[in-house]
Enzyme design. Structure first.
Site, mmCIF file in Angstrom:
data_model
loop_
_atom_site.group_PDB
_atom_site.id
_atom_site.type_symbol
_atom_site.label_atom_id
_atom_site.label_comp_id
_atom_site.label_asym_id
_atom_site.label_seq_id
_atom_site.Cartn_x
_atom_site.Cartn_y
_atom_site.Cartn_z
ATOM 1 N N CYS A 62 0.881 -1.077 -0.040
ATOM 2 C CA CYS A 62 -0.194 -0.075 -0.128
ATOM 3 C C CYS A 62 0.774 1.439 -0.102
ATOM 4 O O CYS A 62 1.867 1.173 0.742
ATOM 5 C CB CYS A 62 -0.771 -0.176 1.108
ATOM 6 S SG CYS A 62 -2.156 -1.403 1.261
ATOM 7 N N CYS B 135 -3.355 -0.612 -3.541
ATOM 8 C CA CYS B 135 -4.063 -0.213 -2.293
ATOM 9 C C CYS B 135 -3.438 1.260 -1.754
ATOM 10 O O CYS B 135 -2.231 1.165 -1.811
ATOM 11 C CB CYS B 135 -4.074 -1.171 -0.984
ATOM 12 S SG CYS B 135 -2.399 -1.947 -0.900
#
Ligand code: N1C
Length: 249
Positions: free
Chosen positions: A74, A155
């Protein structure tokens, strides 16, 4: 007796001799811990060996992706379209972002050409169909499948580098537009931050109409931003570790 020995050793040799392609695959693979490279190689081969190189659908690589799945990273994932050299010039020097080529499958197959042939168990590296010679070609189907899997795990803040020196920086036929962007989902991805790479003779920038299409095609709930950044600034950030990743641009 000698003839028999020669035949036996030739068979044994033929069975154990690795092609240059397999050697490249395995040596690149072994730089990554935690993977069984022989298993990955077998899963890779089953996608195209003994097949017409124009009849390898994207799904043929599903077992390969399952054998070497992508891990979400992420806020660090970097996508690109028509900016490969700038992106990798930067990511090679700084550990700010992760591209598909930094993952096992992306790095193992980057820059390679391969295909099989009906009735053969070999991997060829020449005479394979080009990128647009036929739709379901061995190499293209791989990059579509791998790009889809990489985008599926995107993400947080996602970055994409687009090229300001071409007419349509966000091109609907690119893998970025057709495979990756549609897989960014608001429940995982917070922002899509485009870095428009500006060279001296740029012909487009963040105001390009194709960027409007990008803004409109992303999942509702994902915020969008675009920043024009000179290529020299990207290179500067690549060569100066004292510049924090988040202040590169
Ligand atoms: O069609 P593109 O660009 O938009 O594809 C780039 C996009 C990136 O975000 C990557 O995640 O898709 C992924 N990707 C690769 O990582 C990759 N490595 C090497 C797609 N293609 C990749 N290649 C080769 O680049 C591939 O063999 C093909 O020839 C080009 C596509 O790149 P592009 O047109 O610049």
């Amino acid at each position: 007796v000698i003839v028999v020995l020669i035949v036996i050793s030739a068979v044994v040799f033929g069975l154990t001799l690795k092609s240059a392609f397999e050697s490249t695959f395995l040596s690149r693979c072994e730089k990554f811990d935690q993977y069984d490279c022989k298993k990955v190689w077998d899963a890779f081969q089953q996608a195209y060996v003994n097949k017409d190189p124009c009849k390898v659908p994207v799904e043929a690589y599903d077992p390969l992706i399952a054998a070497a799945p992508f891990k979400p990273q992420c806020n660090r994932m970097m996508f690109w379209s028509k900016t490969k050299d700038v992106v990798h010039g930067f990511t090679e020097k700084r550990d700010c972002f992760v591209t598909l080529e930094d993952t096992l499958l992306g790095s193992v197959l980057d820059g390679l050409t391969w295909c099989g042939k009906e009735g053969s168990k070999d991997t060829n590296t020449t005479g394979c169909p080009g990128w647009s010679d036929c739709e379901n070609n061995t190499v293209r189907s791989f990059w579509i499948r791998a790009s889809a899997a990489f985008a599926d795990v995107a993400c947080g803040n996602v970055t994409a580098m687009l090229n300001g020196s071409i007419n349509t920086p966000f091109n609907p036929t690119s893998i970025f537009a057709s495979v990756e962007v549609p897989r960014f989902i608001a429940s995982r991805v917070k922002n899509l931050n485009v870095v428009m790479v500006i060279q001296k003779n740029n012909i487009s920038n963040c105001t390009d109409p194709s960027l409007k299409n990008l803004r409109q095609s992303i999942d509702t709930g994902i915020t969008f931003s675009c920043k024009d950044v000179s290529e020299s600034r990207i290179q500067e950030c690549g060569s100066k570790p004292q510049i924090a990743c988040r202040t590169c641009w």
